[in-house]
Enzyme design. Structure first.
Site, PDB file in Angstrom:
ATOM      1  N   ASN A   1       0.829  -1.205   0.000  1.00 34.45           N
ATOM      2  CA  ASN A   1       0.000   0.000   0.000  1.00 34.45           C
ATOM      3  C   ASN A   1       0.859   1.248   0.000  1.00 34.45           C
ATOM      4  O   ASN A   1       1.953   1.281   0.569  1.00 34.45           O
ATOM      5  CB  ASN A   1      -0.973  -0.004   1.191  1.00 34.45           C
ATOM      6  CG  ASN A   1      -0.445   0.747   2.394  1.00 34.45           C
ATOM      7  OD1 ASN A   1      -0.537   1.965   2.466  1.00 34.45           O
ATOM      8  ND2 ASN A   1       0.130   0.010   3.351  1.00 34.45           N
TER       9      ASN A   1
ATOM     10  N   PHE B   1      -1.872   8.252   4.123  1.00 35.16           N
ATOM     11  CA  PHE B   1      -2.663   8.878   5.205  1.00 35.16           C
ATOM     12  C   PHE B   1      -3.907   9.590   4.654  1.00 35.16           C
ATOM     13  O   PHE B   1      -4.222  10.713   5.045  1.00 35.16           O
ATOM     14  CB  PHE B   1      -1.826   9.879   5.999  1.00 35.16           C
ATOM     15  CG  PHE B   1      -0.764   9.284   6.885  1.00 35.16           C
ATOM     16  CD1 PHE B   1      -0.676   7.923   7.118  1.00 35.16           C
ATOM     17  CD2 PHE B   1       0.168  10.111   7.489  1.00 35.16           C
ATOM     18  CE1 PHE B   1       0.313   7.398   7.941  1.00 35.16           C
ATOM     19  CE2 PHE B   1       1.152   9.604   8.327  1.00 35.16           C
ATOM     20  CZ  PHE B   1       1.239   8.238   8.540  1.00 35.16           C
TER      21      PHE B   1
ATOM     22  N   SER C   1       5.330   5.367   8.812  1.00 36.20           N
ATOM     23  CA  SER C   1       4.783   5.004   7.506  1.00 36.20           C
ATOM     24  C   SER C   1       5.770   5.409   6.419  1.00 36.20           C
ATOM     25  O   SER C   1       6.338   6.505   6.451  1.00 36.20           O
ATOM     26  CB  SER C   1       3.446   5.710   7.272  1.00 36.20           C
ATOM     27  OG  SER C   1       3.045   5.569   5.920  1.00 36.20           O
TER      28      SER C   1
ATOM     29  N   ASN D   1       4.893   6.110   3.410  1.00 37.59           N
ATOM     30  CA  ASN D   1       4.114   6.709   2.327  1.00 37.59           C
ATOM     31  C   ASN D   1       3.900   8.212   2.443  1.00 37.59           C
ATOM     32  O   ASN D   1       3.203   8.806   1.619  1.00 37.59           O
ATOM     33  CB  ASN D   1       2.755   6.003   2.231  1.00 37.59           C
ATOM     34  CG  ASN D   1       2.917   4.522   1.958  1.00 37.59           C
ATOM     35  OD1 ASN D   1       3.750   4.131   1.136  1.00 37.59           O
ATOM     36  ND2 ASN D   1       2.162   3.692   2.660  1.00 37.59           N
ATOM     37  N   THR D   2       4.457   8.848   3.468  1.00 36.75           N
ATOM     38  CA  THR D   2       4.481  10.305   3.575  1.00 36.75           C
ATOM     39  C   THR D   2       5.935  10.745   3.484  1.00 36.75           C
ATOM     40  O   THR D   2       6.744  10.340   4.328  1.00 36.75           O
ATOM     41  CB  THR D   2       3.866  10.780   4.908  1.00 36.75           C
ATOM     42  OG1 THR D   2       2.476  10.430   4.941  1.00 36.75           O
ATOM     43  CG2 THR D   2       3.998  12.288   5.058  1.00 36.75           C
TER      44      THR D   2
ATOM     45  N   LYS E   1       4.803   4.159  17.209  1.00 40.82           N
ATOM     46  CA  LYS E   1       4.858   3.059  16.246  1.00 40.82           C
ATOM     47  C   LYS E   1       6.120   3.189  15.404  1.00 40.82           C
ATOM     48  O   LYS E   1       6.357   4.244  14.807  1.00 40.82           O
ATOM     49  CB  LYS E   1       3.624   3.066  15.353  1.00 40.82           C
ATOM     50  CG  LYS E   1       3.504   1.830  14.457  1.00 40.82           C
ATOM     51  CD  LYS E   1       2.126   1.751  13.829  1.00 40.82           C
ATOM     52  CE  LYS E   1       1.934   0.449  13.069  1.00 40.82           C
ATOM     53  NZ  LYS E   1       0.555   0.314  12.541  1.00 40.82           N
TER      54      LYS E   1
ATOM     55  N   ASN F   1       5.558  -1.242  11.802  1.00 42.72           N
ATOM     56  CA  ASN F   1       4.793  -0.785  10.645  1.00 42.72           C
ATOM     57  C   ASN F   1       5.164  -1.622   9.417  1.00 42.72           C
ATOM     58  O   ASN F   1       5.842  -2.644   9.530  1.00 42.72           O
ATOM     59  CB  ASN F   1       5.080   0.715  10.404  1.00 42.72           C
ATOM     60  CG  ASN F   1       3.893   1.461   9.825  1.00 42.72           C
ATOM     61  OD1 ASN F   1       3.208   0.955   8.955  1.00 42.72           O
ATOM     62  ND2 ASN F   1       3.660   2.671  10.308  1.00 42.72           N
TER      63      ASN F   1
END
Length: 355
Positions: A103, A107, A176, A178-179, A221, A250
């Site tokens: 994925n 966010f 994460s 993805n940012t 996390k 994560n």
């Protein structure tokens, strides 16, 4: 069906069924039977040790519905201070042969203000349940994409002001992939002021926390891709800065965990990998964390859990709680209750003292 569309269809169906009291009771009877196994962790009464990881319910709209599947806690989010659409679609992919997901959602969420309305309604709904069936509600907060790293502390504080009073526990997500630049906040220098500011803000806005600790429990996390030395540094920092626990781990950006044609596909695509391939590294990091923190911090294990034996292994390695997500996509709505009822999990549960 496109993976993200399938998620929305199934989640909407579950929430719709939950709106009818008779169907909601029937679902709870079918899916959640035998899942009451109370444990006190973080000063909170968890119905059992298995929860749903952040990412499934990003806006806190289906907490009671998800609890019908037997989860002892539901972690909503990741929620950012400002609403944002996330990355362009497609951004969620099933890697079937590896029992994994890739994925790069980014966010996507409606922002902290709207989430506060959603969670307020959800809390009223779960308060109508018998005490032993009420899930613990965690709220996972992250940095808004358009906010500069230099303003990250203020961004996390803004989310905390909106959401801390509604959370049984809070999670700072700095892991994460993805940012852009988010994982840079895992450095000790960047993370310490975030932990301190979120902790102090939560204490300021929450007069009567639900936890017997006397404050809203705060967890961090972390990513599985950190070096072992960096993991130890974050453990030391979390204890020093007043965090109550760590969530380990994560998603990973390491493509070597995949095999076959899906490995080649993932190398061409951005995003984090979750599911079975993450199990080995997630367990390694868990063992390192528990060896480092001892009883100082609560430890929640997530990543690659496929059955009750995996849950048992995480508890035996020192986890106080476990979280699941990806395997449910493949194994269906009966799976959470099944792994909670698994006899091996019960035999290795470490009592009810928690941490």
């Amino acid at each position: 069906m496109d993976a993200e569309r399938a998620h929305h269809v199934s989640f909407t169906a579950l929430r719709t069924l939950d709106r009818f009291p008779g169907l909601s009771r029937l679902m709870r009877l079918i899916f959640a039977r035998g899942t009451r196994d109370r444990v006190d962790v973080l000063g909170l009464p968890f119905p059992n040790r298995v929860g749903l990881a952040a990412g499934f319910d990003k806006n806190g709209v289906g907490i009671r519905a998800l609890s019908t599947l037997g989860f002892g806690h539901i972690e909503v989010g990741t929620i950012t201070a400002h609403a944002q659409p996330g990355n362009d679609r497609p951004r969620l992919f099933r890697l079937l042969r590896n029992r994994a997901l890739l994925n790069r959602m980014g966010f996507n969420n409606d922002g902290a203000r709207q989430a506060s309305f959603n969670i307020t309604r959800a809390r009223k709904a779960i308060d109508s349940l018998p005490a032993g069936k009420r899930p613990i509600v965690g709220v996972n907060i992250g940095k808004t994409k358009v906010v500069a790293a230099s303003d990250a502390v203020a961004d996390y504080v803004a989310s905390t002001r909106e959401l801390a009073a509604l959370a049984d526990y809070l999670v700072i997500n700095v892991s994460s992939p993805n940012t852009p630049g988010l994982r840079d906040l895992q450095s000790v220098a960047a993370l310490e002021p975030i932990i301190t500011a979120v902790r102090d803000t939560a204490a300021e806005v929450v007069a009567a926390p639900r936890s017997t600790l006397g404050h809203v429990p705060l967890l961090v996390k972390i990513a599985p891709d950190l070096s072992d030395d960096d993991v130890v540094d974050i453990c030391d920092l979390a204890a020093r800065a007043g965090a109550d626990g760590l969530i380990v781990t994560n998603t990973t950006i390491d493509r070597s965990v995949l095999t076959g044609a899906e490995a080649a596909f993932a190398k061409r695509e951005a995003g984090g990998i979750s599911g079975r391939p993450l199990a080995e590294r997630s367990l390694e990091v868990l063992r390192l964390v528990t060896a480092t923190v001892g009883d100082q911090l609560t430890v929640v294990s997530v990543g690659g859990i496929g059955d009750g034996r995996d849950v048992s292994a995480r508890l035996a390695a020192g986890a106080d709680l476990v979280q699941v997500y990806s395997e449910m996509i493949y194994s269906g709505p009966f799976w959470p209750g099944r792994i909670i009822r698994d006899q091996g999990t019960r035999l290795l549960t470490r009592g009810t003292g928690g941490a």
